[in-house]
Every structure is written in structure tokens, then in C-alpha cells.
Design a protein around this motif. Structure first.
Motif, PDB file in Angstrom:
ATOM      1  N   GLU A  81       0.812   9.060  -1.524  1.00  0.00           N
ATOM      2  CA  GLU A  81       0.084  10.056  -2.311  1.00  0.00           C
ATOM      3  C   GLU A  81      -1.102  10.634  -1.531  1.00  0.00           C
ATOM      4  O   GLU A  81      -1.287  11.845  -1.456  1.00  0.00           O
ATOM      5  N   ASP A  82      -1.898   9.751  -0.916  1.00  0.00           N
ATOM      6  CA  ASP A  82      -3.118  10.197  -0.241  1.00  0.00           C
ATOM      7  C   ASP A  82      -2.830  11.011   1.017  1.00  0.00           C
ATOM      8  O   ASP A  82      -3.540  11.974   1.321  1.00  0.00           O
ATOM      9  N   GLY A  89      -9.218  -0.659  -2.502  1.00  0.00           N
ATOM     10  CA  GLY A  89      -8.366   0.457  -2.126  1.00  0.00           C
ATOM     11  C   GLY A  89      -7.437   0.114  -0.963  1.00  0.00           C
ATOM     12  O   GLY A  89      -7.583  -0.931  -0.317  1.00  0.00           O
ATOM     13  N   TRP A  90      -6.473   1.013  -0.685  1.00  0.00           N
ATOM     14  CA  TRP A  90      -5.498   0.698   0.352  1.00  0.00           C
ATOM     15  C   TRP A  90      -6.131   0.694   1.744  1.00  0.00           C
ATOM     16  O   TRP A  90      -5.734  -0.091   2.598  1.00  0.00           O
ATOM     17  N   ALA A 105       0.799  -1.226   0.000  1.00  0.00           N
ATOM     18  CA  ALA A 105       0.000   0.000   0.000  1.00  0.00           C
ATOM     19  C   ALA A 105       0.833   1.277   0.000  1.00  0.00           C
ATOM     20  O   ALA A 105       0.273   2.375  -0.134  1.00  0.00           O
ATOM     21  N   SER A 144      -2.202  -7.293  -3.473  1.00  0.00           N
ATOM     22  CA  SER A 144      -2.323  -6.294  -4.547  1.00  0.00           C
ATOM     23  C   SER A 144      -3.706  -6.348  -5.176  1.00  0.00           C
ATOM     24  O   SER A 144      -4.307  -5.310  -5.495  1.00  0.00           O
ATOM     25  N   SER A 149       2.877   3.176  -1.861  1.00  0.00           N
ATOM     26  CA  SER A 149       2.853   4.266  -2.843  1.00  0.00           C
ATOM     27  C   SER A 149       1.542   5.044  -2.784  1.00  0.00           C
ATOM     28  O   SER A 149       1.532   6.285  -2.841  1.00  0.00           O
ATOM     29  N   LEU A 150       0.420   4.339  -2.642  1.00  0.00           N
ATOM     30  CA  LEU A 150      -0.876   5.015  -2.556  1.00  0.00           C
ATOM     31  C   LEU A 150      -1.030   5.771  -1.234  1.00  0.00           C
ATOM     32  O   LEU A 150      -1.612   6.857  -1.191  1.00  0.00           O
ATOM     33  N   GLN A 185      -6.207  -4.762  -2.810  1.00  0.00           N
ATOM     34  CA  GLN A 185      -6.083  -3.313  -2.873  1.00  0.00           C
ATOM     35  C   GLN A 185      -6.717  -2.748  -4.143  1.00  0.00           C
ATOM     36  O   GLN A 185      -7.362  -1.692  -4.122  1.00  0.00           O
ATOM     37  N   HIS A 186      -6.564  -3.466  -5.252  1.00  0.00           N
ATOM     38  CA  HIS A 186      -7.149  -3.028  -6.512  1.00  0.00           C
ATOM     39  C   HIS A 186      -8.678  -2.976  -6.408  1.00  0.00           C
ATOM     40  O   HIS A 186      -9.323  -2.086  -6.977  1.00  0.00           O
TER      41      HIS A 186
END
Length: 443
Positions: free
Chosen positions: A44-45, A168-169, A38, A161, A40-41, A164-165
Motif C-alpha cells: 500500500e505505502d 509500523g512496518w 509487512a 505482528s 500488505s502495508l 509492526q502494530h
């Protein structure tokens, strides 16, 4: 009359218990690795810098290391049923709450909490196997549950993964936390020590106890001895043999944490692979380690059953594995990607081969201090999760990764020599108070 003379066949409840531990280990590593999926997301968030992400990555290791010794003491004091249920439920709650964070501080604190509450897990695993398995089966049992960490790393990452797809994370943390919560309740409802388990028969209890398993912890004297005190702590730090396995575990974990942290960066930044290639190729050493640890346990128990001295049978795969792990240095002298991966795969397979080290805790630790000894053992071994990534970062600062691989190889050599010269003959350490109590019991 004929039926009365038929010998009772031992039940196989211990196999079911082993499957329970395997699931615990997989969940344990799932909740360690979900943050890397998780990351990288999350960055960003939550608008996190690379420095802040690095601190979040390290948070688990600091609290996990710091509480290994208290965690081992808790297992000795309260037993696996209560301690593991508490550990699973609390670290799973910490994981689940990570799905609701809004900033760096909360996430950092929850990662600290995850490491803290996971601290008793592996000392508890060892305590359970020591209780449920005789000596001649113990290495295979430890190898099987230890393989859960490699299986988790090799196979769960794609699954995480995919979760998460889909959700979401934040959903990833909620789902993984919920899985652990449910399993913690299942553990408490169904786990019992051998002498208290309703499904085990006397023949299986006899099989375990005659083989050196410690099936009962219910006596008043045992509970008294299990109470943590300063003298016990000094005892587990005062024996050369125990320091031999402590140093060896640091060496084994050093190779492991190279692969858990720097290996993908090594392939991409220092060997020029793209992320797609590195993702596929990075899975090969983990699969090799999975098979290495299974081979180690079965080989060790096979040697015991063939009449080889227990100490030799236990130490041989570990020492061979540590020596072969030095092959990681060979990657410094090749340029072809296939050869680089070959050396890495051999090194991590060998690391798996050396990963039944917990069997030496079962064989060497004083009977009443197995949990505490396991805590010290895992504490010193887990220091690799903090020290090795930092040292590698300093060594590669000049632009070359070669010194870092030499460093890992040197630690593997140190571990092998530690098992040869410090551990020596494998035999259980007896403390004066333990001998005295056992004498009174026999009276």
C-alpha cells in the motif's frame, strides 16, 4: 595424592555454543519472515503491484541459492567466528535499511542482499557442530538448532505482528535489523573454536575429539587444504553418496517451502477457510514440525548410544520422515477441515523428523571440505525455494490443488529412495590429497 587421582570432569561449553547457534537460526528466520508480515502495508505505502511483491518475495531465494557454495568455502577458509559475525552484521544491516526504502528497486536490492549475506549461515552452523560435538551427540545438536527455524516460524510471526502494530512496518525492519547487529557483535566477542576457547577444559576436548569432533583448524596444513580451488569443487560433486544427500535435501526442503509459501493460500482459496481460521490452523503443522525435528535428533543419538550402527541411526529418522511426508497426498481425498489439517500436520511433523539431514554432511564430507560440502548441499536443497513455488503455481493453474500435493508427495518419495540407494553405508569420504597430508602429519 588422592585428589591428584581424581579424573577431571568435562566442562559443558559445547552446550553454551549450541544455544548461540539456536539464537542465530531464530534471528536468521526472523529476517526471512518479516517481509511476509509487512507485505500488505508495504504494498500500500509503496504502491506495489502483486507482480512486484512476488518478485520481492523471490529475491531472497535467488541470491541465497547462488551463494551457498562460495559461502561454504568461506567457512572452510576463514572459520566460523569471523564468517558468522560478518554474515550476521551484513544481513542485519540489509534488513535495517529496508525500513528506509522509498520504492521497488531499493527494496528488491536489499532483499537480494539479505539472501546473499545469509548464505554462509547454515554451512557455518554445521561447521560449528562438527567442531564442538562428538558423533554420538551430533544429531541431537543439529536437531536442536534446526528446531529454531520451526520455532521461529510458529512463535515469531505473532511477535513480529505486534512489533509492526506498535512501530509500523518500517520500525519492524529497523528493530529486527538492530537485534541481528547486536547479536553479530556478541558472536564475534564470545565464540571460539574448541581448541581456542578459554572456558573449555582438556577433558571436554578429549570427549569431543575421541567422538569424532574436529576440534582444531589452526595448523598450516589445515589452512592450506581449506583454500577453495576447482579440484575441491569437483571432489564434492563426484561422489554418489554426496549426491544422495543433495537430492534428499531438495526433497526435504520441497515440503518445507510448500508450507512457507502456498499453504495459507491452499487453506483459504482452495479449501474455503477464512483468514482467521487459516492463521490459527496454519500454526499447528509448524508446531508439529518443531517437535518432529527434536524427536528425530534425540531418537538418532539414542540409537547410537544403544549400539546401533551410526549410519542406520542417522538415516532411519530421515527415511521414515520422508516416507511419512507422502501422507500430504491424503488431503486430496477428504473434505472435513479437521482431516485436511490432520494430514498436513502429519506431513509436516514427518518433514521435521527428516530434518536432521545436516548430520550426514558431518558424517560423510571430507574433513577439509565440510564447509564446501555443506554449501553444495544447502545450494541444491535451497533450489526448492525457487523451483517448488513456481511449479505449484503452474500445477494449480487449472483450478485444482490436487496435482500440487501429488508433486510434493512424489518428491518426498524420491528423497527417501535417494537415501536408501545412493547414500548407502554412512562413512566419511577420504580424498587422496587428504590421506597424503594426514600421512605427512603422522610422520
Amino acid at each position: 595424592m588422592k585428589a591428584a587421582n581424581v579424573k577431571q570432569k568435562p566442562t559443558k561449553v559445547r552446550i553454551r555454543i549450541l544455544m548461540f547457534i539456536f539464537v542465530c537460526v531464530v534471528i536468521n528466520y526472523m529476517d526471512r519472515s518479516n517481509i511476509s508480515v509487512a507485505a500488505s502495508l508495504i504494498g500500500e505505502d509503496l504502491n506495489l503491484s502483486s507482480v512486484q511483491l512476488g518478485l520481492i518475495f523471490s529475491a531472497f531465494g535467488w541470491s541465497y541459492c547462488a551463494l551457498q557454495i562460495p559461502g561454504g568455502g568461506l567457512v572452510d577458509r576463514f572459520g566460523p567466528r569471523l564468517v558468522y559475525a560478518f554474515s550476521l552484521i551484513t544481513w542485519s544491516l540489509a534488513t535495517l535499511f529496508q525500513g528506509f526504502v522509498r520504492g521497488f528497486g531499493t527494496l528488491f536490492g536489499l532483499r537480494l542482499a539479505t539472501g546473499a549475506f545469509e548464505a554462509p549461515a547454515f554451512p557455518t552452523n554445521n561447521r560449528v557442530v562438527t567442531s564442538w560435538f562428538p558423533e554420538q551427540e551430533r544429531a541431537s545438536a543439529i536437531a536442536f538448532y534446526t528446531s529454531g527455524q520451526f520455532a521461529g516460524l510458529a512463535f515469531l510471526t505473532p511477535a513480529l505482528s505486534a512489533v509492526q502494530h506498535l512501530v509500523g512496518w518500517r520500525g519492524l525492519f529497523i528493530v529486527t535489523g538492530a537485534v541481528g547487529l547486536v547479536w553479530g557483535i556478541i558472536w564475534y566477542c564470545f565464540y571460539r573454536d574448541p581448541s581456542q576457547h578459554p572456558k573449555v577444559n582438556q577433558a571436554e576436548l578429549d570427549h569431543i575429539e575421541k567422538g569424532g569432533g574436529i576440534i582444531s583448524r589452526s595448523s598450516t596444513i589445515e589452512k592450506k587444504k581449506s583454500a577453495f580451488n576447482r579440484t575441491h569443487f569437483k571432489q564434492v560433486l563426484s561422489h554418489r553418496k554426496l549426491w544422495g544427500i543433495y537430492i534428499g535435501q531438495f526433497a526435504v526442503n520441497s515440503t518445507l517451502w510448500f508450507f512457507l509459501t502456498w499453504f495459507p493460500t491452499y487453506l483459504v482459496k482452495y479449501r474455503g477457510l477464512n483468514f482467521l481460521q487459516s492463521g490459527f490452523l496454519a500454526s499447528l503443522p509448524f508446531l508439529a514440525a518443531f517437535f518432529g525435528v527434536l524427536l528425530s535428533g534425540f531418537l538418532s543419538d539414542f540409537l547410537v548410544k544403544k549400539g546401533i550402527a551410526s549410519g542406520v541411526a542417522r538415516k532411519t529418522p530421515i527415511i521414515i520422515g520422508l516416507f511419512l511426508s507422502i501422507s500430504i497426498i491424503g488431503a486430496n481425498y477428504v473434505e472435513q477441515t479437521s482431516l485436511i489439517i490432520l494430514f498436513m500436520t502429519i506431513a509436516f511433523f514427518s518433514n521435521g523428523l527428516a530434518s536432521i539431514t545436516w548430520v550426514l554432511v558431518s558424517s560423510l564430507a571430507p574433513k577439509h571440505l565440510i564447509g564446501l560440502t555443506g554449501g553444495v548441499f544447502n545450494f541444491i536443497g535451497s533450489l526448492a525455494s525457487v523451483i517448488v513455488p513456481i511449479v505449484i503455481g503452474l500445477l494449480v493453474n487449472g483450478g485444482s490443488f490436487a496435482p500440487a500435493l501429488v508433486f510434493i508427495g512424489f518428491l518426498a518419495l524420491t528423497g527417501a529412495l535417494s537415501y536408501i540407494f545412493l547414500v548407502g553405508k554412512v562413512e566419511r569420504i577420504e580424498m587422496k590429497d587428504e590421506v597424503t597430508d594426514d600421512h605427512h602429519l603422522s610422520m
